[in-house]
Design a protein around this motif. Structure first.
Motif, short mmCIF file in Angstrom:
data_model
loop_
_atom_site.label_atom_id
_atom_site.label_comp_id
_atom_site.label_asym_id
_atom_site.label_seq_id
_atom_site.Cartn_x
_atom_site.Cartn_y
_atom_site.Cartn_z
N UNK A 181 -80.87 -88.33 -33.49
CA UNK A 181 -82.18 -88.07 -34.04
C UNK A 181 -81.75 -86.39 -34.02
N UNK A 182 -81.32 -85.53 -33.31
CA UNK A 182 -81.78 -84.35 -33.29
C UNK A 182 -80.95 -83.96 -34.16
N UNK A 183 -79.39 -84.73 -34.97
CA UNK A 183 -79.15 -83.70 -35.68
C UNK A 183 -79.88 -84.11 -37.03
N UNK A 184 -80.50 -85.33 -37.35
CA UNK A 184 -81.02 -85.63 -38.38
C UNK A 184 -82.70 -85.02 -38.54
N UNK A 185 -82.88 -84.43 -37.59
CA UNK A 185 -83.61 -83.35 -37.62
C UNK A 185 -83.04 -82.00 -38.24
N UNK A 186 -82.77 -81.92 -37.94
CA UNK A 186 -81.72 -79.99 -38.30
C UNK A 186 -81.89 -80.20 -39.44
N UNK A 187 -80.67 -81.57 -40.11
CA UNK A 187 -80.41 -81.43 -40.98
C UNK A 187 -81.82 -81.50 -42.40
N UNK A 188 -82.29 -82.43 -42.55
CA UNK A 188 -83.32 -82.05 -42.72
C UNK A 188 -84.19 -80.82 -42.88
N UNK A 189 -84.06 -79.89 -42.00
CA UNK A 189 -84.29 -79.03 -42.48
C UNK A 189 -84.11 -77.73 -42.38
N UNK A 190 -82.72 -78.19 -42.66
CA UNK A 190 -81.70 -77.25 -43.79
C UNK A 190 -81.57 -77.66 -44.85
N UNK A 191 -81.82 -78.80 -44.97
CA UNK A 191 -81.74 -79.54 -46.70
C UNK A 191 -83.46 -79.01 -47.49
N UNK A 192 -84.61 -79.32 -46.63
CA UNK A 192 -86.01 -78.50 -46.98
C UNK A 192 -85.79 -76.20 -47.53
N UNK A 193 -84.17 -76.06 -46.59
CA UNK A 193 -84.15 -74.59 -47.39
C UNK A 193 -83.31 -74.36 -48.20
N UNK A 194 -82.48 -75.52 -48.34
CA UNK A 194 -80.93 -75.58 -49.95
C UNK A 194 -80.15 -75.44 -49.70
N UNK A 195 -80.00 -76.02 -48.51
CA UNK A 195 -78.75 -76.01 -48.30
C UNK A 195 -78.25 -77.01 -48.94
N UNK A 196 -76.59 -76.77 -49.08
CA UNK A 196 -75.39 -77.47 -49.89
C UNK A 196 -75.54 -78.57 -48.65
N UNK A 197 -74.73 -79.22 -48.64
CA UNK A 197 -74.26 -80.14 -48.46
C UNK A 197 -73.24 -80.07 -47.13
N UNK A 198 -71.93 -79.11 -47.00
CA UNK A 198 -70.98 -78.82 -45.87
C UNK A 198 -72.39 -78.33 -45.14
N UNK A 199 -73.26 -77.55 -45.27
CA UNK A 199 -74.24 -77.08 -44.53
C UNK A 199 -75.06 -77.52 -44.19
N UNK A 200 -75.08 -78.63 -44.12
CA UNK A 200 -76.45 -79.67 -44.17
C UNK A 200 -75.53 -80.05 -42.70
N UNK A 201 -74.39 -81.01 -43.44
CA UNK A 201 -72.85 -81.05 -41.87
C UNK A 201 -73.51 -80.75 -41.28
N UNK A 202 -72.67 -79.19 -41.81
CA UNK A 202 -73.00 -78.25 -40.21
C UNK A 202 -73.68 -77.82 -39.41
#
Ligand code: GLY
Ligand code: MN
Ligand code: MN
Length: 447
Positions: free
Chosen positions: A181-202
């Motif tokens: 869940x810690x990762x999911x929260x960070x991933x959602x934040x990256x998505x909302x900032x417009x990050x690429x799939x690779x950057x969201x994964x990182x």
């Protein structure tokens, strides 16, 4: 959250493992259980090794996931033994000396070379049930050889029993939820900032502190239409424009136990796709509450089809009743995978089809070839509940070819296709009473 006392929980877990092994050995007619941790595999014509994956039968006993060439030895009535491979090696980091809540329960023998284990294994080899991969074989065929024999009677019993998680295992699985869940929260934040799939994964890997070698499976990080590819693992290096939607299926490992979590997000939180996500989310919560002792998982899967088709009808995507959609196969075009699977030491854990602890397979319902769990639920089982709705051209073309075009409002499909699909996935523990959703509290605690 109060940290569980793993020392106490592990002692009880080990007692259970011994009882299970006693019965498994009796059934197979063996005197000793011998479990190699496994070895590295190398790429063809190359000296590059694949990420080491520990033998699940080994990590069922020990919270050790990175000690290749080690062995677990158990003889009923005796103190179990760990043959712990700690090589002299200046090329690689060697495993640290044994420590932790498990060590007090074992006789531990450190070996420096894999073949040193041979002198420490119980004799004769023929009296040993050896559970592992062929590559773990030790000793020459001309002398005493320890080659995994994986007796059916032993494996069937142990795998069946692994369906019933011990309190120690449940505690570890809850920790794996927290990490994921810690990762999911960070991933959602990256998505909302417009990050690429690779950057969201990182961002996900960084927040969890794990990468491909440790994660329980390859992350699925899918923007827009990519959400319609069930196992999309491409990780695009640039973000599409515009970014509309995000499906992430990603877990974490904790001492060898897996979490497997999926969430779907819309960039526009006021639009129709968000409304569809919300509808699937509410339905998923209700499905998870259906995880109760005595319930046939196959029925949960069929009920999920009906619930999801009810949503598609409410949203005007299908024009027929949920029952008709299920009957004709239209439902399977929108929800083309199983409702879920057992989970534990493996993401897709063993014994999902097991008829008895002596073997046999419970068939899938006809027309549902991807369901991975066909058993009646019992307390201690942990399963995923992962309904989904997707807009997959290949499957929708089949609907047309099967003469069922009138069952679908194609303009509505066109409206949703750019968003790919929706999946929501939690882990749920079956208890004596109400379902215990392991995932939702982790999201609530990390809001
Ligand atoms: N992440 C694979 C699955 O959900 O089964
Ligand atoms: Mn899953
Ligand atoms: Mn998943």
């Amino acid at each position: 959250m109060i940290q569980p006392d793993f020392t106490v929980l592990y002692a009880a877990h080990l007692a259970t493992m011994k009882q299970r092994a006693d019965e498994a050995l009796a059934r197979g007619g063996f005197d000793h259980l011998v479990v190699p941790s496994g070895t590295s595999h190398y790429q063809l014509f190359d000296d590059r090794d694949y990420p080491y994956a520990v033998n699940p039968q080994f990590k069922a006993w020990l919270p050790l996931t990175r000690v290749p060439h080690s062995w677990l030895v158990y003889t009923p009535g005796e103190r179990p033994k760990v043959i712990f491979h700690q090589p002299f090696d200046y090329w690689h980091v060697v495993p640290a000396a044994p420590s932790g809540w498990w060590v007090e329960h074992f006789d531990i023998h450190i070996i420096r070379k894999p073949e040193d284990a041979l002198a420490l294994l119980p004799r004769p080899a023929a009296r040993c049930a050896i559970l592992g991969e062929a590559q773990s074989t030790l000793g020459a065929a001309t002398a005493e050889q320890y080659a995994p024999n994986n007796p059916d009677a032993v494996i069937n019993y142990l795998e069946y029993q692994r369906s019933y998680k011990t309190p120690y295992e449940i505690a570890l699985m809850r920790e794996a939820q927290q990490l994921g869940v810690r990762g999911h929260r960070a991933a959602e934040a990256a998505f909302r900032e417009g990050a690429s799939e690779f950057a969201i994964h990182m961002a996900y890997c960084s927040a969890v502190g794990q990468d491909l070698g440790e994660l329980p499976y390859n992350n699925i990080v899918a923007l827009n239409e990519h959400g319609a590819v069930l196992h999309y693992t491409e990780l695009g290096r640039t973000a599409p424009a515009p970014v509309r939607s995000f499906l992430i299926d990603a877990g974490a490992s904790f001492h060898g136990y897996a979490s497997d979590i999926t969430r779907t997000y819309a960039m526009d939180t006021t639009g129709e796709f968000q409304a569809l996500i919300d509808a699937v989310d509410s339905a998923q919560v209700a499905m998870a509450q259906g995880v109760r002792a005595g319930v046939d998982y196959r029925q949960l899967h069929i009920d999920a089809h009906l619930a999801l088709m009810g949503i598609l009808r409410d949203f005007g995507v299908i024009t027929v009743s949920p029952e008709a959609a299920l009957e004709t196969g239209v439902s399977a075009a929108f929800f083309p995978h199983g409702l879920g699977h057992p989970i534990g030491l493996q993401v897709h854990d063993v014994a999902g089809f097991a008829e008895t602890d002596r073997g046999g397979k419970i068939a899938r319902p006809p027309g549902h070839p991807y369901l991975r769990m066909t058993r009646v639920l019992e307390p201690g089982m942990v399963v995923t509940i992962e309904p989904g709705l997707y807009f997959i051209d290949m499957l929708l073309d089949e609907v047309r070819q099967n003469g069922l075009a009138a069952s679908v409002d194609w303009a509505r499909v066109d409206a949703f296709r750019p968003y790919g699909g929706i999946r929501i996935e939690d882990e749920v523990l079956c208890t004596d009473g109400d379902a215990d959703n392991l995932t939702r509290p982790a999201f609530a605690a990390n809001a």
